[in-house]
Design an enzyme around this catalytic site. Sequence first.
Site, PDB file in Angstrom:
ATOM      1  N   CYS A 155      37.741  45.290  43.387  1.00 40.21           N
ATOM      2  CA  CYS A 155      37.422  45.568  44.792  1.00 40.21           C
ATOM      3  C   CYS A 155      38.705  45.532  45.631  1.00 40.21           C
ATOM      4  O   CYS A 155      39.544  46.403  45.500  1.00 40.21           O
ATOM      5  CB  CYS A 155      36.377  44.570  45.283  1.00 40.21           C
ATOM      6  SG  CYS A 155      35.557  45.087  46.795  1.00 40.21           S
TER       7      CYS A 155
ATOM      8  N   HIS B   4      31.751  44.589  41.058  1.00 39.82           N
ATOM      9  CA  HIS B   4      32.083  43.184  40.807  1.00 39.82           C
ATOM     10  C   HIS B   4      31.512  42.684  39.491  1.00 39.82           C
ATOM     11  O   HIS B   4      30.448  42.037  39.481  1.00 39.82           O
ATOM     12  CB  HIS B   4      31.566  42.320  41.953  1.00 39.82           C
ATOM     13  CG  HIS B   4      32.334  42.503  43.218  1.00 39.82           C
ATOM     14  ND1 HIS B   4      33.591  41.973  43.414  1.00 39.82           N
ATOM     15  CD2 HIS B   4      32.046  43.199  44.344  1.00 39.82           C
ATOM     16  CE1 HIS B   4      34.035  42.313  44.615  1.00 39.82           C
ATOM     17  NE2 HIS B   4      33.123  43.063  45.198  1.00 39.82           N
TER      18      HIS B   4
ATOM     19  N   GLU C   4      32.433  40.215  37.917  1.00 38.02           N
ATOM     20  CA  GLU C   4      32.416  38.749  37.928  1.00 38.02           C
ATOM     21  C   GLU C   4      31.111  38.195  38.465  1.00 38.02           C
ATOM     22  O   GLU C   4      30.847  36.992  38.325  1.00 38.02           O
ATOM     23  CB  GLU C   4      33.621  38.208  38.726  1.00 38.02           C
ATOM     24  CG  GLU C   4      33.556  38.385  40.243  1.00 38.02           C
ATOM     25  CD  GLU C   4      34.068  39.742  40.738  1.00 38.02           C
ATOM     26  OE1 GLU C   4      33.881  40.747  40.031  1.00 38.02           O
ATOM     27  OE2 GLU C   4      34.628  39.772  41.857  1.00 38.02           O
TER      28      GLU C   4
END
Lengths: 241, 939
Positions: A95, A206, A208
């Site tokens: 990002c 994302h 994560e």
Amino acid sequence: MKPPAVVLTAPGSNRQGDALFALEQAGGAPVCLDLLDLPGRRAELEQAALIVIAGGFSYGDALGSGRVFALEIERLLGDLLAEKVSRGTPVLGVCNGFQMLVRAGLLPGALQHNERGHFECRWVALQPSSARCVWTRGLTEPIRCPVAHGEGRYTCAPAVLGELRAADRIAFRYETDAYPANPNGSVDAIAGVCDPTGLVLGMMPHPENHVTPRQSRAIVWQDHPGSALPLFRNGVAAARS
Amino acid sequence: MSDIAKVIKPAGAHRDRALTRQAQQLGFPGVSITAWDIFFLRGDTDTPSLRRLVPRLIDDGPDGAARLDGGEAAGHPDRRIIEVARRAGVTDRVAAQLAESAARLGLRVEAATGSRFLITGGRALPEEDLHFLVHNLLCNPVIETWSTGAVQPGFARGPDIEPAAVEIVPVRGRNAEELARVNAARSLALDPEEMAVVAAWFGEAGRDPTDAELETIAQTWSDHCSHKTFGAHIKTDNGEITPLLRQLRETTAAIAAPFVVSAFDGNAGIVAFADGIRLAIKAETHNHPSAIEPFGGANTGVGGVIRDVLAAPARPVALTDVLCFGPRDLDHRALPPGVLHPAVIEEGVVEGVADYGNKMGIPTVAGAVLYDPGYTANPLVFCGCIGEVMAGYDKLTGPQPGDRIVVVGGATGRDGIRGATFSSMTMDATTGEVAGASVQIGDPIVERLVADLLIDLLDRPDPLVHALTDCGAGGLSSAVGELGEATGVSVDLTAVDRKYAGLQPWEVWLSEAQERMVLAVAPDRAADLLARARHLGLSACDIGVFTGDRRLLVRHGGRTVVDLPMEFLHKGRPVRSLHAVIPSPDRAPDLRIRRADVEETLLALLAHPDIASKEAIIHRYDHEVLGATVVRPMAGARQAGPSDGTVIAPPQRASGFVLGIGVNAGYGVHDPERMAWAAVDEAMRNITAAGGDPGQTALLDNFSWGDPRRPETLGDLAATVRGCCEAARLYGAPFVSGKDSLNNEYAAADGQRRSIPPTLVITAMAHLPDADRAIGTALRQAGNTLILTGRTAREFGGSHFNLVTGDVDGTVPEPDASAPGRYRRIHRLISEGLVESAHDVSEGGLAVALAEMALGGNLGIDARLEEADACTALFSESLGRIVLEVREENVREVLETLGNEATVIAGIVAGHDLQITTPAGTHSWSGRELERAWRGTAR
């Protein structure tokens, strides 16, 4: 031994905790390092076997996403990131980290305002599509994870796009080209690209935020849940080698 | 002064499209708008300097090429050019960053920003329409100036002189009329009785107050800061009732829930559920600022409630927002004077909420959006925040005499003066002009760093500070005044970091500049604290000492600005005495059987703005950051259904919590007491349906009301508080914090006052023992069975059925005393994994709930209902009902657990269609038409 990893942040980064958790789940030994801690902690970055540049809004993105982040990295670290890559260190920019890498010239193209004109957060499906990229190599299943950005529309000159395709550097594509699957209007549904070495991956979504089954359990998918943990395992494996 | 360079670049096609679309939505179909960003620079602006600066800091390549502006040709009737500049002193992150980054390049510049707009296609646009467009879309005069040619930039720096004027305001011996004039001229918003007490106190002190003393008293005694309505003596026709805040406190005490750590004390309520994790929760309103500057008002509303939670002290982990607006499609010619268009307010508020939460990196996970003409001039913005209490909480001693007073965060400027008193006033056509300074623009990145600093200082067993509070309404005057109430303080205003010179002492003292916290720190630790803050790039200053003499002493160098005893400031306000007329709503049994086109009615309900999908708003909020979101606001694989409760559970931990929100102003107009019951029940249904434990649930109350000095308005409020307390006791769910925003009224030019509908928001936060058992609202599997729990009665008062059919009659749904026990049994079933999905029945009734479950799960439903009265079966909004999806093999056990409170009503079928059969006949809808109604588009 767990490879030492650095999650690099700047004032305004906000997904460093999520990146730390994902790296720990994948078998890495990550620490967080902010540009404000430099030059004092430069050695940790020099010794890192893997670098993740966290998402968020560095410096409020006041002069455009990732711009000041990239300028400050240049001011404080010089060419250290490029040198690390030349010595084989895998780098992931997520990002705002992707936006920084593009501004810093480590990845090609530009990340412009989403076609819809505003920030957008939603779950998307990503098709890994590069054997060159150390982060996506061997991944076949789609990865599902959220996007959360206002400036994520990937654009590049036609010649660059040709080069990315030819050199197998498009690491991720959104499931289809149409909104909302492609949430920002990126060219060729590109969600992530890598550098010529395959070590540096920049992506808007994302991963994560999807490294445990619970994070997606309330979303009822009929098929494979599509965790992003293998992406981080790949990075940690590349850091070991 | 050196020359000012003016650099412009296109703002981008996305911005042009958005502005043009908004102009068209406001009723100007032919208009199209093109925008540029303007950067004003002064200092090193010679050509070589600009050649270095512009490409590196401003230019954006081929699509955003920056150039020096050489002056534009004057506007043509068909091509209007408007330039807008931010006013001096208003927070401008871009300008500040530009100057800072330029300095890193070795260039000294000051920066200011603005915009240029080219309006085309408006050939016939009369001047007043142009003004409407400019004031609604292009420029908010509260924070910006505009011009039809080249605009003057608003450089932040003021004159380099430090005025230190302290004005004396004569009040001694003045009569009521003269005091009323002082009250009005200074916008003090004090009651006449309070002005009299102030005048008498200074009479005894033998002097007149300074400007800052008067302002300090006004802020401290404002409804916003001192709950003067909720603490008031209230007389009714049947005698005096217990003050409202005391009713709420006594209810919480009577429930005696073991998990309450701190209720109605300090900045936020604190609970500790079975997992031992302590959570702080708080919700605030920011209604008045959002009305006149929607982006900044909502933005700083979020920033303010986050600081409340930081001050607990707690690490913020989730945000909520409940928004109430006027109708989006209101004809702009019907707008009251001085009022922004509801669509413009909505756009600005949503962007303001998104901007702050997204940049802070806190997920915005729960909320509601309501529309009613009553909110046109008075939109409501409720912002909530939940945090995990930091480890140092138990060791906070409170300020000790000798402790230093340290202010950290942003610097202080002339922004946000008199916010607390402003929020206690009625709006009118001139509010935007008069209260301009009350509104601020936030800087979430600064607050992000403040949060990091506080976690560093306080999330450790031995915290590095003794006490802290946030700078909110009233600025330093409230924060320092409250923190030092028990000790007394001595402050020197010259030590306060300023954004620019030229501030009067009272402005420094009252400024509500954002992102500031006040800390009490032992003297030997102050230097370390200042160093830690400055390392993060934050402003940090030591402004004085906690004394022990219980006086509020504020100096500006050698001049005394405020010298008041804490006793008078905090205890000297006369208790308000108010009169209430308690409403007696019609609760007679409803015998009328309604006839409506069932198919049409369901589609109309699904398309009603209150019920229709909020995804256009929800997707603008980051609800995923921190990785702890388990049940998110949109449900199902396609994110195509609404969720009830949302679930947060950090991935490192087994347990989590559920948030639910109850709000239904439609009921309040008819029966405020039952509205309270309905709101509590809805919040409890939400948390139950997601898997939360209704036996371990804490509540927040937020009231937005009209002027409580009107007996009927106060009566509605009193009835609502009574309902809240009774419901909380029945459910065993204590209130731990709350807030009231009163005087949400608009005084029209004709003298008519318009009040908002009485609006109560209940937030429920429940323990979730095992986050792996959390469930959503989206159907999971064809072949499963749907079970309706709770009883259905003919209850249409204030219902959405009435809104879409034009009916006005019926009774507001009755409280259901059996609900709490049932919710606990449902919680047990969900905890045992016997329920696949669940959705509560709320606005629009059962048919809406079934349609939403089908949309979320991308499946069909075949339902059979026994109730002969189809409208009641499908659309009544009776409380206490939750629909459960259960696997065939678990149906018997679920029914045995719930007994006669549960009925099998449907099977889940492949496809997307909804079919409902009642004794009166069969009704069916295709998935396509349901989706088109609810989402506005179909797959």
